[in-house]
Design a protein around this motif. Structure first.
Motif, PDB file in Angstrom:
ATOM      1  N   CYS A 124     -38.582 -22.546  14.234  1.00 14.48           N
ATOM      2  CA  CYS A 124     -39.988 -22.238  13.944  1.00 14.48           C
ATOM      3  C   CYS A 124     -41.001 -22.839  14.915  1.00 14.48           C
ATOM      4  CB  CYS A 124     -40.325 -22.637  12.514  1.00 14.48           C
ATOM      5  SG  CYS A 124     -39.489 -21.577  11.309  1.00 14.48           S
ATOM      6  N   GLU A 125     -40.643 -23.880  15.629  1.00 20.58           N
ATOM      7  CA  GLU A 125     -41.611 -24.386  16.595  1.00 20.58           C
ATOM      8  C   GLU A 125     -41.602 -23.460  17.814  1.00 20.58           C
ATOM      9  OE1 GLU A 125     -41.059 -28.392  17.999  1.00 20.58           O
ATOM     10  OE2 GLU A 125     -42.955 -28.378  19.051  1.00 20.58           O
ATOM     11  N   ALA A 126     -42.758 -23.102  18.317  1.00 21.84           N
ATOM     12  CA  ALA A 126     -44.063 -23.485  17.833  1.00 21.84           C
ATOM     13  C   ALA A 126     -44.585 -22.502  16.772  1.00 21.84           C
ATOM     14  CB  ALA A 126     -45.030 -23.527  19.003  1.00 21.84           C
ATOM     15  N   MET A 267     -34.100 -29.249  17.661  1.00 24.87           N
ATOM     16  CA  MET A 267     -35.350 -29.132  16.933  1.00 24.87           C
ATOM     17  C   MET A 267     -35.383 -30.092  15.755  1.00 24.87           C
ATOM     18  SD  MET A 267     -38.239 -27.722  16.677  1.00 24.87           S
ATOM     19  CE  MET A 267     -39.362 -28.285  15.412  1.00 24.87           C
ATOM     20  N   GLU A 268     -36.505 -30.778  15.618  1.00 23.04           N
ATOM     21  CA  GLU A 268     -36.619 -31.901  14.692  1.00 23.04           C
ATOM     22  C   GLU A 268     -37.044 -31.538  13.270  1.00 23.04           C
ATOM     23  OE1 GLU A 268     -38.718 -31.277  17.320  1.00 23.04           O
ATOM     24  OE2 GLU A 268     -40.784 -31.759  16.830  1.00 23.04           O
ATOM     25  N   ASN A 269     -36.727 -30.325  12.788  1.00 22.28           N
ATOM     26  CA  ASN A 269     -37.085 -29.951  11.417  1.00 22.28           C
ATOM     27  C   ASN A 269     -36.838 -31.107  10.450  1.00 22.28           C
ATOM     28  OD1 ASN A 269     -37.060 -27.142  12.484  1.00 22.28           O
ATOM     29  ND2 ASN A 269     -34.869 -27.536  12.529  1.00 22.28           N
ATOM     30  N   HIS A 301     -33.861 -38.427  20.357  1.00 12.84           N
ATOM     31  CA  HIS A 301     -35.160 -37.746  20.466  1.00 12.84           C
ATOM     32  C   HIS A 301     -35.538 -37.072  19.146  1.00 12.84           C
ATOM     33  CE1 HIS A 301     -38.317 -35.576  22.780  1.00 12.84           C
ATOM     34  NE2 HIS A 301     -38.092 -34.620  21.893  1.00 12.84           N
ATOM     35  N   GLU A 302     -34.639 -36.278  18.614  1.00 11.22           N
ATOM     36  CA  GLU A 302     -34.977 -35.536  17.387  1.00 11.22           C
ATOM     37  C   GLU A 302     -35.140 -36.502  16.214  1.00 11.22           C
ATOM     38  OE1 GLU A 302     -35.837 -32.677  18.188  1.00 11.22           O
ATOM     39  OE2 GLU A 302     -34.777 -32.589  20.092  1.00 11.22           O
ATOM     40  N   TYR A 303     -34.302 -37.513  16.158  1.00 13.72           N
ATOM     41  CA  TYR A 303     -34.456 -38.474  15.061  1.00 13.72           C
ATOM     42  C   TYR A 303     -35.811 -39.185  15.162  1.00 13.72           C
ATOM     43  CZ  TYR A 303     -34.234 -42.295  11.924  1.00 13.72           C
ATOM     44  OH  TYR A 303     -34.590 -43.162  10.922  1.00 13.72           O
ATOM     45  N   LYS A 323     -46.719 -35.677  20.585  1.00  6.80           N
ATOM     46  CA  LYS A 323     -45.424 -35.941  19.980  1.00  6.80           C
ATOM     47  C   LYS A 323     -44.292 -35.902  20.996  1.00  6.80           C
ATOM     48  CE  LYS A 323     -44.165 -31.292  18.138  1.00  6.80           C
ATOM     49  NZ  LYS A 323     -42.777 -31.047  18.586  1.00  6.80           N
ATOM     50  N   GLU A 324     -44.363 -35.010  21.985  1.00  6.60           N
ATOM     51  CA  GLU A 324     -43.224 -34.884  22.900  1.00  6.60           C
ATOM     52  C   GLU A 324     -43.204 -35.986  23.968  1.00  6.60           C
ATOM     53  OE1 GLU A 324     -40.765 -33.342  22.121  1.00  6.60           O
ATOM     54  OE2 GLU A 324     -41.466 -31.772  20.742  1.00  6.60           O
ATOM     55  N   GLY A 325     -44.339 -36.256  24.570  1.00  5.13           N
ATOM     56  CA  GLY A 325     -44.371 -37.323  25.573  1.00  5.13           C
ATOM     57  C   GLY A 325     -43.969 -38.645  24.933  1.00  5.13           C
ATOM     58  N   ILE A 380     -47.817 -20.400  24.057  1.00  2.00           N
ATOM     59  CA  ILE A 380     -47.533 -21.832  23.919  1.00  2.00           C
ATOM     60  C   ILE A 380     -46.096 -22.166  24.320  1.00  2.00           C
ATOM     61  CG2 ILE A 380     -47.121 -21.632  21.422  1.00  2.00           C
ATOM     62  CD1 ILE A 380     -48.324 -24.734  23.416  1.00  2.00           C
ATOM     63  N   ASN A 381     -45.185 -21.233  24.088  1.00  2.00           N
ATOM     64  CA  ASN A 381     -43.793 -21.539  24.454  1.00  2.00           C
ATOM     65  C   ASN A 381     -43.625 -21.819  25.948  1.00  2.00           C
ATOM     66  OD1 ASN A 381     -42.414 -21.514  21.961  1.00  2.00           O
ATOM     67  ND2 ASN A 381     -42.714 -19.299  21.885  1.00  2.00           N
ATOM     68  N   ASN A 382     -44.564 -21.353  26.746  1.00  2.00           N
ATOM     69  CA  ASN A 382     -44.500 -21.655  28.182  1.00  2.00           C
ATOM     70  C   ASN A 382     -44.915 -23.087  28.490  1.00  2.00           C
ATOM     71  OD1 ASN A 382     -43.580 -19.200  29.101  1.00  2.00           O
ATOM     72  ND2 ASN A 382     -45.626 -18.316  29.290  1.00  2.00           N
ATOM     73  N   VAL A 388     -45.524 -31.739  30.080  1.00  2.00           N
ATOM     74  CA  VAL A 388     -45.842 -32.192  28.722  1.00  2.00           C
ATOM     75  C   VAL A 388     -44.819 -33.231  28.249  1.00  2.00           C
ATOM     76  CG1 VAL A 388     -45.850 -31.421  26.309  1.00  2.00           C
ATOM     77  CG2 VAL A 388     -47.140 -30.148  28.043  1.00  2.00           C
ATOM     78  N   TYR A 389     -43.561 -33.017  28.558  1.00  2.00           N
ATOM     79  CA  TYR A 389     -42.506 -33.918  28.109  1.00  2.00           C
ATOM     80  C   TYR A 389     -42.396 -35.161  29.009  1.00  2.00           C
ATOM     81  CZ  TYR A 389     -40.431 -30.876  24.488  1.00  2.00           C
ATOM     82  OH  TYR A 389     -40.192 -30.150  23.347  1.00  2.00           O
ATOM     83  N   GLU A 390     -41.949 -34.943  30.233  1.00  2.00           N
ATOM     84  CA  GLU A 390     -41.607 -36.102  31.073  1.00  2.00           C
ATOM     85  C   GLU A 390     -42.828 -36.807  31.660  1.00  2.00           C
ATOM     86  OE1 GLU A 390     -39.423 -33.652  30.713  1.00  2.00           O
ATOM     87  OE2 GLU A 390     -37.716 -34.894  30.068  1.00  2.00           O
TER      88      GLU A 390
HETATM   89  N1  LYS Z   1     -39.649 -30.021  19.494  1.00  2.00           N
HETATM   90  C1  LYS Z   1     -38.427 -29.649  20.153  1.00  2.00           C
HETATM   91  C2  LYS Z   1     -37.969 -30.867  20.922  1.00  2.00           C
HETATM   92  O1  LYS Z   1     -37.515 -31.783  20.364  1.00  2.00           O
HETATM   93  C3  LYS Z   1     -38.570 -28.468  21.045  1.00  2.00           C
HETATM   94  C4  LYS Z   1     -39.117 -27.233  20.448  1.00  2.00           C
HETATM   95  C5  LYS Z   1     -39.339 -26.138  21.448  1.00  2.00           C
HETATM   96  C6  LYS Z   1     -40.030 -24.975  20.851  1.00  2.00           C
HETATM   97  N2  LYS Z   1     -40.222 -23.869  21.765  1.00  2.00           N
HETATM   98  O2  LYS Z   1     -38.143 -31.009  22.093  1.00  2.00           O
END
Ligand code: LYS
Length: 879
Positions: A124-126, A267-269, A301-303, A323-325, A380-382, A388-390
Motif C-alpha cells: 500500500c505504500e505510498a 514494507m513496514e506494515n 530497517h523495517e523493524y 521516516k526513510e532517511g 510519488i513512487n519515483n 531521500v533514503y541515503e
Molecule cells: N517503506 C518501504 C521501505 O522500508 C518502501 C516502500 C516503497 C513504496 N513504493 O523502504
C-alpha cells in the motif's frame, strides 16, 4: 475523465484533510477474480480544514454500494471519476459504508491487492490502498483498523493482517475467517493482508519490560530451511532498539512474510512486514555474505520503522525522508553495532560512501535531482530514491556529528515525546534536535530544501614561525533543475592532521586535546586556524565522511601515499587509496581513447602490496582498499563519458595489479580460507571477501593457473559466496570452462529462484555479453519479465551494470532499453520507471551516442498510454 498531461503536485499546496477517520472496519471476501471489500468508516469533520466535501481516493476498483449514516446514496449524492469519490454534502459526523470489487489476479502492478504464486498479498505504500477501497489515502489520516478476512481454507490456510488475531473460525462451504485488530492508529499505507499457503518459523521473545512477543517468519513450504537468519536479525533488531534508543516493541505479535513478487525490498506494515524473498531467505547453500548482510539491514530497517515511520509518520509524502532517511540511519548504525569493532564499523561506513558516490551523487547531478524533501512530484513512487533514503540518512548522521551522540539521543527522545501518534514534518524533527541540542539549526534546513551535492574546496597553509596551520574551506553547490542559485550549507567537516611519522598531531579543540576537530562551515568560505602545530602536517579532511559532499584538495601523490599508509581514520585511509586509483584510471582512460601505450607506476602497485600484506588490518578493510572505483564512478569524473575506454582502462589496472602482485594475492588467497562450517559473521565474511577479491584479480590475468584455481573453488565450494565468486571469475576471465560451469550451476539450483537471479545477473554483467546475448537469455524458460527480481537480474543488470556493452556505438543497447521500458510499463509502472532512470545522464556522452539515446528516450515518450511514473522520468530527462 483521464487527463493525458500528468499533474504536478506541490509541497506548498498542502492542506489538512477535510475529514478525519476514527475507525475502519474492513471485510474481505477473497477471490482471485472477484474480491469484495466492504468498508465501514467512522469519520468526523476536521475543524482545521475549510473543505466541505468528503474526499476519498479510489483507482482501478468498482464501486458497488455506498451508504452514509445508514442511507444508500444515489448517483446524485456523490461525484465519481477514475481517481476520486466526492461527497459534497456531509454532516460533521459520518459513518460511511462502502462496497467495492477488485480482481487481484489481474493486478500486475504489485501495488494494492495482488496475487503472487497463488497467494494474496498487499502493498500500500505510498498510494496503494486506494486500489483496495475508497479512502482518504493520505498519511495524515490515521485510524484504528479491524479487519475480517474470509477465504477458501484449503487454498489459503493462513490469513494475516495487522495487529492481533482476535477471532478465527470456519464458515462452512470450505471457507474460513480470521479477524484482526490493530490497537494503534495508523495511516492507510501501513495496512496489509496476506492470505496464503505458507508455513512459519516462530519464537516467543522476551522484551526488555518483561512482556513477551510472538515472532514469526512466514515463507512457502520449501523455504523453512532459510528463515533462521531473518529470525535472528529480527531478535537482534528488537534488542538493539531497546538498548540504543530505548524503544520497545509495542505489539504482542510481530510477523515477517516473504513474497517472491515484490516491487522493492520490503514494507513496514504495522506488525505484518512484507518482504521481498531476497531479504528473508538464506542458508549457506543459496545465499552469499552480501545477501546475509542485506537481510540483517532490511529486517532491521523495517523493524525500526515501527517507531520511526509507524508510531510517528509523515504528514505528507514530501516528508518521506523523515521516516526513510532516519530509518536508514538507524539500520546503518544497527549493522555497524552488530559488528561491534571500530574497524568493522569503518568498513560499513566505507560501503555507505561507495553507495552515495555510485548512485546518489549521480542522481543529484542529473535531471531527476531533488532535495531530500522534494518540493514537487508527478508520481510519488519515483521519489523512493537514494537521495531521500541515503542522503537523508547522511543528513540525520550530521545531526549526530554536530550534537554528539548523547544530545542526539536526547533529540530522538524529545521527538518521540512530542510527536508519538502524529503525522509530522522534517521541520518537526529538526526542531526536536535543535531544542534538545540547544543549537540553532535554522541554516541546517538547507540540507532538506536544496538539491545537489555541495563541493567543499580546501586549501592549507602552514606557518613554521607561528606554528599555525590554516585551513580555508570554500563551499559551492552546482545548479539543479529549478534551483539555479544555492545558499551555503551548514557543513560539519571533521579534520585531523598527520605528522611526518604518520601519527595524528594533537589539536587544541575548544580547549580540549583531540586528534579530530569537527569544523563547522556555515559561510561560503572560512579559514580555520590550528595553533601549536609543530610541523607541516598532512591534512586528513572529511574524516568518517562527515558530510555528503565532494571534497576538493590538491593532494600530491606523496601526501596520498602517506595517508594511505597511516591515517588513523580508516575511511580517509581508504579514500586516499581511491584518489590514487582514480587519478590513474582517468589518465589511462584518456590513454586508451588516444591509442597510447598503457602503463601503471610501481609506486601505486607497491602501495597496494603493502596494504594487501598488512595482516594487522582487517581483511574486510583490505578488500575495500583494493577495490578499484567502479566504472560508473570513473564516468562521473569525466566531462564526456567514454564507456569502452573506461572499461579497458579499469581492466588494464586489474590485470596489471593481478600480474604484479600474483604471489601476494595467492598468499592472501591461501591465508584467508575459512574452513569449518559457514558463518556469515563479519570477520569470516571479511576473510572470504579478501580471498575472493584476490581470486578475481588473479583471474583477470586469465592465466591457466588462476583459471584452475577458480575452477577448483567452484567445484569444491561449501557455500554460495565462494561458489558465485568462482563462477564470476571464470565468466569474466572468459574461461573456456565458464559455459559448463554455468550449466552445472543452473542444474544445481534450478529450484531456487533467488539463485537463478544470480545466474542471470552474472551473465548480464559479463563484459562479453552483448544485446544479442541478453535477448537470447530473455528467451530462456526461466526468464519472466513479470517477476521484478528476475527482470532486475537480467534487464536492469545489463542496462545499469554492463556499461561497455549497453553503450554499444550502434545504439542497440538503447533500443533494447526502450523496448523493455515500454514492455514493463504495460505491466508494472513502478518497475518500468526504475529502468527508465538508467538513461538519466544521457547528455554526458559523446554526440553520436547522445543521438541514439535521445531517439530511444523519445520513443518511450511517444507512447500514448504511458504511466505517470515513466512519463515523469523520460520527460525530465528530455527537458
Ligand atoms: N517503506 C518501504 C521501505 O522500508 C518502501 C516502500 C516503497 C513504496 N513504493 O523502504
Amino acid at each position: 475523465m483521464r487527463t493525458d498531461t500528468p499533474q504536478t503536485i506541490y509541497r506548498k499546496d498542502y492542506t489538512p484533510p477535510g475529514f478525519m477517520v476514527e475507525t475502519v472496519e474492513l471485510g474481505f471476501d477473497l477471490d482471485p477474480q472477484r474480491t469484495i471489500v466492504a468498508s465501514r468508516l467512522t469519520m468526523t469533520r476536521n475543524p482545521e480544514s475549510r473543505a466541505r466535501a468528503i474526499e476519498l481516493h479510489g483507482e482501478n476498483i468498482v464501486l458497488v454500494a455506498l451508504r452514509m449514516n445508514g442511507k444508500t446514496l444515489s448517483k446524485r449524492d456523490y461525484r465519481l471519476d477514475d481517481k476520486m469519490l466526492l461527497i459534497p454534502d456531509a454532516p460533521d459526523e459520518v459513518t460511511l459504508e462502502i462496497e467495492t470489487l477488485t480482481a487481484p489476479v489481474k493486478n500486475t502492478t504489485l501495488n494494492g491487492l495482488y496475487v503472487s504464486n497463488g497467494n494474496f498479498f498487499t502493498q500500500c505504500e505510498a498510494e496503494g490502498f486506494r486500489n483496495i477501497t475508497y479512502f482518504p489515502d493520505r498519511p495524515d489520516v490515521m485510524a484504528k483498523y479491524t479487519v475480517m478476512l474470509r477465504a477458501d481454507k484449503a487454498t489459503y490456510p493462513v490469513l494475516l493482517s495487522n495487529g492481533n488475531l482476535i477471532e478465527e473460525g470456519e464458515l462452512g462451504d470450505g471457507r474460513h475467517y480470521a479477524k484482526w485488530e490493530d490497537p494503534f492508529k495508523k495511516p492507510s499505507y501501513l495496512f496489509a493482508l496476506v492470505a496464503a499457503r505458507l508455513v512459519c518459523q516462530e519464537e516467543t521473545f522476551k522484551l526488555a519490560d518483561g512482556r513477551s512477543a510472538l515472532l514469526q517468519v512466514w515463507v512457502e513450504e520449501g523455504n523453512l530451511d532459510k528463515t533462521d537468519y531473518a529470525m535472528q536479525s529480527l531478535k537482534n533488531s528488537i534488542r538493539w532498539d531497546e538498548e540504543r534508543f530505548g524503544l520497545e516493541l509495542d505489539l504482542d505479535r510481530f510477523m515477517i512474510v516473504a513474497v517472491g513478487d515484490f516491487n522493492m525490498g520490503a514494507m513496514e506494515n504495522k506488525g505484518l512486514n512484507i518482504f521481498n524473498t531476497k531479504f528473508v531467505l538464506a542458508n549457506p547453500r543459496v545465499a552469499t555474505d552480501f545477501d546475509y548482510a542485506g537481510i540483517e539491514a532490511v529486517v532491521g530497517h523495517e523493524y525500526f520503522h515501527n517507531w520511526t515511520g509507524n508510531r510517528i509518520t509523515c504528514r505528507d509524502w514530501f516528508q518521506l525522508s523523515l521516516k526513510e532517511g532516519l530509518t536508514v540511519f538507524r539500520d546503518q548504525e544497527f549493522s555497524a553495532d552488530m559488528i561491534g569493532t571500530d574497524s568493522g564499523r569503518a568498513v560499513t561506513r566505507i560501503d555507505q560512501v561507495r553507495t552515495l558516490r555510485q548512485a546518489q551523487f549521480p542522481e543529484d547531478a542529473g535531471p531527476m535531482a531533488h532535495p531530500v524533501r522534494p518540493d514537487s512530484f508527478v508520481e510519488i513512487n519515483n521519489f523512493y530514491t537514494v537521495t531521500v533514503y541515503e542522503k537523508g540518512a547522511e543528513v540525520v548522521r550530521m545531526y549526530q556529528t554536530l550534537l554528539g551522540r548523547e544530545r542526539f539521543r536526547k533529540g530522538m527522545d524529545l521527538y518521540f515525546e512530542r510527536h508519538d501518534g502524529q503525522a509530522v514534518t522534517c521541520d518537526d524533527f529538526r526542531a526536536a534536535m535543535a531544542d534538545a541540542g540547544g543549537r540553532d539549526l535554522s541554516q541546517f534546513e538547507r540540507w532538506y530544501s536544496q538539491a545537489g551535492t555541495p563541493v567543499v574546496r580546501a586549501e592549507g597553509r602552514y606557518d613554521a614561525d607561528a606554528l599555525t596551520y590554516e585551513l580555508t574551506l570554500t563551499q559551492s553547490c552546482p545548479a539543479t533543475p529549478g534551483q539555479e542559485n544555492k545558499l551555503p550549507f551548514h557543513i560539519p567537516v571533521a579534520v585531523g592532521l598527520l605528522g611526518a611519522d604518520g601519527r595524528d598531531l594533537h589539536l587544541n579543540v575548544d580547549g580540549h586535546d583531540a586528534v579530530t576537530a569537527v569544523l563547522e562551515l556555515t559561510d561560503a568560505s572560512r579559514t580555520f586556524r590550528f595553533t601549536g602545530v609543530k610541523e607541516a602536517p598532512t591534512p586528513s579532511i572529511l574524516r568518517d565522511f562527515s558530510a555528503p559532499v565532494v571534497l576538493e584538495y590538491d593532494y600530491t601523490d606523496t601526501e596520498l601515499l602517506h595517508l594511505f599508509s597511516h591515517d588513523s581514520d580508516p575511511v580517509n585511509r581508504w579514500e586516499a587509496g581511491q584518489r590514487l586509483a582514480m587519478a590513474r584510471l582517468l589518465k589511462l582512460t584518456s590513454a586508451v581513447a588516444a591509442g597510447d601505450t598503457l602503463g601503471l607506476d610501481t609506486t601505486f602497485i607497491e602501495a597496494l602490496r603493502k596494504i594487501l600484506a598488512d595482516d594487522a588490518l582487517d581483511a574486510a578493510f583490505r578488500e575495500q582498499a583494493l577495490l578499484l572505483p567502479s566504472e560508473s564512478m570513473i564516468a562521473d569524473q569525466m566531462a564526456v563519458v567514454d564507456p569502452q575506454a573506461i572499461h579497458q582502462a579499469r581492466q588494464f589496472v586489474r590485470r596489471t595489479v593481478g600480474e604484479a602482485l600474483k604471489a601476494d594475492l595467492r598468499a592472501q588467497y591461501d591465508a584467508n580460507q575459512t574452513p569449518g562450517p559457514y558463518s556469515p559473521d563479519a570477520l569470516s565474511a571479511g576473510r572470504r571477501g579478501l580471498k575472493n577479491l584476490a581470486l578475481s584479480y588473479l583471474a583477470s590475468t586469465s592465466s591457466e593457473e588462476s583459471i584452475a584455481l577458480a575452477q577448483a573453488q567452484f567445484d569444491n565450494a561449501g557455500n554460495m559466496t565462494d561458489r558465485v565468486a568462482a563462477l564470476a571469475a571464470l565468466i569474466h576471465a572468459g574461461a573456456a570452462s565458464a559455459q559448463a560451469a554455468l550449466q552445472a550451476f543452473y542444474a544445481d539450483f534450478d529450484k531456487e529462484a533467488l539463485v537463478i537471479d544470480k545466474w542471470f545477473a552474472m551473465q548480464a554483467s559479463a563484459p562479453a555479453t552483448d544485446v544479442a546475448a541478453v535477448r537470447a537469455l530473455m528467451r530462456h524458460a526461466a526468464f519472466n519479465i513479470k517477476n521484478p527480481n528476475r527482470a532486475r537480474s537480467l534487464v536492469f543488470t545489463f542496462c545499469v551494470g554492463n556499461a561497455s556493452q549497453f553503450h554499444a556505438p550502434d545504439g542497440s543497447g538503447y533500443a533494447f532499453w526502450a523496448e523493455q521500458v515500454i514492455a514493463l510499463d504495460a505491466l508494472n509502472p513502478q518497475v518500468a520507471s526504475r529502468l527508465a532512470r538508467s538513461m538519466d545522464r544521457w547528455r554526458r556522452y559523446a554526440p553520436a551516442l547522445q543521438a541514439h539515446m535521445k531517439k530511444a528516450l523519445q520513443k518511450v515518450a511517444g507512447v500514448k498510454k504511458l504511466s505517470n511514473d515513466v512519463r515523469e522520468v523520460v520527460s525530465k530527462a528530455l527537458a
